[in-house]
Enzyme design. Structure first.
Site, short mmCIF file in Angstrom:
data_model
loop_
_atom_site.label_atom_id
_atom_site.label_comp_id
_atom_site.label_asym_id
_atom_site.label_seq_id
_atom_site.Cartn_x
_atom_site.Cartn_y
_atom_site.Cartn_z
CE LYS A 112 -0.58 -1.76 -3.46
NZ LYS A 112 -1.29 -1.01 -4.48
C1 LIG Z 1 -0.95 0.07 -5.20
C2 LIG Z 1 -1.74 0.34 -6.41
C3 LIG Z 1 -1.17 0.98 -7.52
C4 LIG Z 1 0.25 1.48 -7.52
O1 LIG Z 1 1.20 0.44 -7.43
P1 LIG Z 1 2.69 0.77 -6.91
O2 LIG Z 1 3.36 -0.55 -6.83
O3 LIG Z 1 2.50 1.41 -5.56
O4 LIG Z 1 3.29 1.69 -7.88
C5 LIG Z 1 -1.95 1.16 -8.64
N1 LIG Z 1 -3.24 0.77 -8.67
C6 LIG Z 1 -3.83 0.15 -7.62
C7 LIG Z 1 -5.26 -0.25 -7.72
C8 LIG Z 1 -3.10 -0.09 -6.47
O5 LIG Z 1 -3.69 -0.70 -5.43
#
Ligand SMILES: *Cc1c(COP(=O)(O)O)cnc(C)c1O
Length: 491
Positions: A112
């Site tokens: 993120k």
């Molecule tokens: C948010 C997240 C995901 C999933 O990603 P999306 O874009 O919501 O599909 C997978 N792994 C981690 C560690 C995340 O923080």
């Protein structure tokens, strides 16, 4: 020519990228999508010579196309700097015969950070371009990682406040600690008694609550979103698919022009949707494999054509994927059907009946999933073969990919999107490697993992357990709206 954006649900208003970034979500409840997905306007070979920042500029200028060169470069330069512990930003690692695109080298140790390091700059620039004078209030629902990354991105950013809602019982102890120890005068973190879907649904309703929005505008506030429903979150994620491809060529794993697959651990469908955009923009991608954990609503959907959220919500060791309503799937439905009426009908069905029917061809996305035990076995297997340690989310992708490869007998080179540092989920990772660690303290596990893995403990979580807790609010899920009103009254 600047590309225009419109709602997935039929509102015909066309707006610019910067307006879409400020608004977050359309008034009709739909998500903003570009009227068409642009093709890259440079020779693909050029990516082999570009730094992450240069590539980010070339890709982002096509989507966020009403920003000037100077504006966009300012945002990129401020985002991808020493906040990341490697100049590569998104390094590709090879281990146990697989390729991992490590997206966890930012401040909060999850992918993120890639988008949330730049979003505050995009948002402030977009607000200025559009003459928005109100203070921007970022509302964020989090399944664990978005919250912290958004807090880090927006903490002490002038002209903004940020309120994060997380499922009190649905995030890992380290994730929770990261959030409730957040500093910054403009930050607010709230636990809710409910799951991620409850938080996300409540927050989405607030964005489209006309009377509340008017009331707050009077007081000098506008809402925006740091979730991947915001196009400003999604666009920066397209970049690393190109970057991964360039690294695959440069390390001689593929020849330039060869197609590759990506396997993406998926929750809200933002990350993999960015992969779909990259492919549509001209990256040689063959299959996009959507990996789910035991909350396998997406897997069932891609296999059967029925999206059905009428099922038990499971709390797993990959909490950031514990999601039943994957918001960004709406964008894929729109792009594939090419039709906002269809999309709106499907979303209405989902709201009313908790399910809908639509068939997505495997040429777009292949669904796979891995149960908890399969992912844990994957962590152990990769560690024993190579000494490399995957986090619990990446492990879902790894185990899903193994199943895919067997089922489809596909030997195309594949990149696994690695979304979090194993240190963030140290307890479960240690247990996966050796059962003797079952039941260890989640914070002690960080030290134990550093004995198992050769990589040193990343600074952002080193000693996290001794930091002061500054956010103690826990509320009922139905009180989210009142909480926000109250907080802004007294802020
Ligand atoms: C948010 C997240 C995901 C999933 O990603 P999306 O874009 O919501 O599909 C997978 N792994 C981690 C560690 C995340 O923080």
């Amino acid at each position: 020519m600047a590309i225009k954006f419109k709602s997935t649900r039929g509102d015909k208003t066309l707006i610019t990228a910067s307006q879409a970034i400020v608004k977050g979500i359309s008034d009709d409840g739909g998500l903003y999508v570009p009227c068409f997905i642009p093709k890259i306007d440079f020779k693909l070979e050029k990516i082999l010579e570009m730094s992450y920042k240069e590539l980010a500029y070339e890709v982002l200028k096509l989507i966020i196309s009403d920003f000037s060169e100077e504006e966009l470069k300012y945002c990129i330069d401020n985002a991808y700097d020493k906040k990341f512990d490697t100049d590569l930003i998104a390094p590709l690692k090879e281990a146990a015969g697989e390729y991992f695109l490590e997206l966890f080298h930012g401040k909060t140790l999850a992918f993120k950070d890639i988008a949330l390091s730049i979003l505050p700059y995009l948002l402030k620039t977009a607000a200025r371009k559009n003459g928005v004078s109100e203070e921007i209030v970022i509302l964020t629902a989090t399944s664990g990682d978005t919250g912290k990354a958004a807090l880090e991105g927006f903490a002490d950013v002038e002209g903004t406040k940020i309120i994060v809602f997380f499922p009190e019982k649905g995030v890992s102890p380290v994730q929770k600690m990261q959030m409730v120890t957040q500093t910054g005068n403009n930050t607010c973190v709230v636990g809710i008694k409910g799951n991620f879907d409850d938080a996300q649904t409540a927050v989405k309703q607030i964005f489209t609550d006309k009377s509340l929005n008017l009331e707050l505008k009077d007081k000098g506030y506008v809402f925006s979103s740091a979730n991947s429903i915001n196009i400003g979150r999604l666009a920066p994620q397209i970049v690393y698919y190109f970057y991964a491809y360039a690294q695959m060529v440069k390390n001689n794993s593929i020849n330039f022009g060869d197609k590759i697959n990506f396997t993406v651990p998926t929750g809200n469908f933002g990350d993999i949707l960015a992969g779909y955009y990259a492919k549509e923009m001209g990256l040689p991608v063959d299959k996009l494999i959507c990996a789910s954990n035991d909350n396998k609503v997406l897997y069932d959907f891609f296999k059967t054509g029925t999206y059905n959220t009428n099922r038990e919500f499971l709390v797993t060791a990959s909490p950031s994927m514990d999601i039943l309503i994957s918001s960004n799937l709406e964008r894929l439905l729109y792009h594939i059907s090419g039709n906002s009426e269809t999309t709106k009908n499907l979303m209405d069905d989902l709201a009313k009946n908790k399910k809908y029917k639509f068939t997505v061809s495997e040429s777009y996305i292949v669904g796979e999933y891995a149960a908890e035990a399969e992912s844990f076995d994957g962590i152990k297997e990769v560690y024993e073969k190579s000494g490399y340690v995957m986090d619990t989310h990446t492990a879902v992708a790894y185990a899903s990919y193994k199943k895919y490869k067997k089922e489809f007998n596909d030997n195309t080179k594949n990149v696994i999107i690695s979304t979090a540092s194993p240190y963030k989920f140290a307890k479960d990772v240690c247990r996966a490697i050796d059962l003797k660690y079952d039941g260890i303290d989640p914070f002690e596990a960080i030290g134990i993992l550093s004995g198992i893995w050769k990589e040193k403990i990343p600074a952002p979580i080193d000693g996290i357990n001794s930091r002061a807790i500054s956010h103690k609010n826990v509320i009922e899920k139905d009180d989210i709206k009142n909480f926000i009103k109250d907080y802004l009254e007294h802020a």
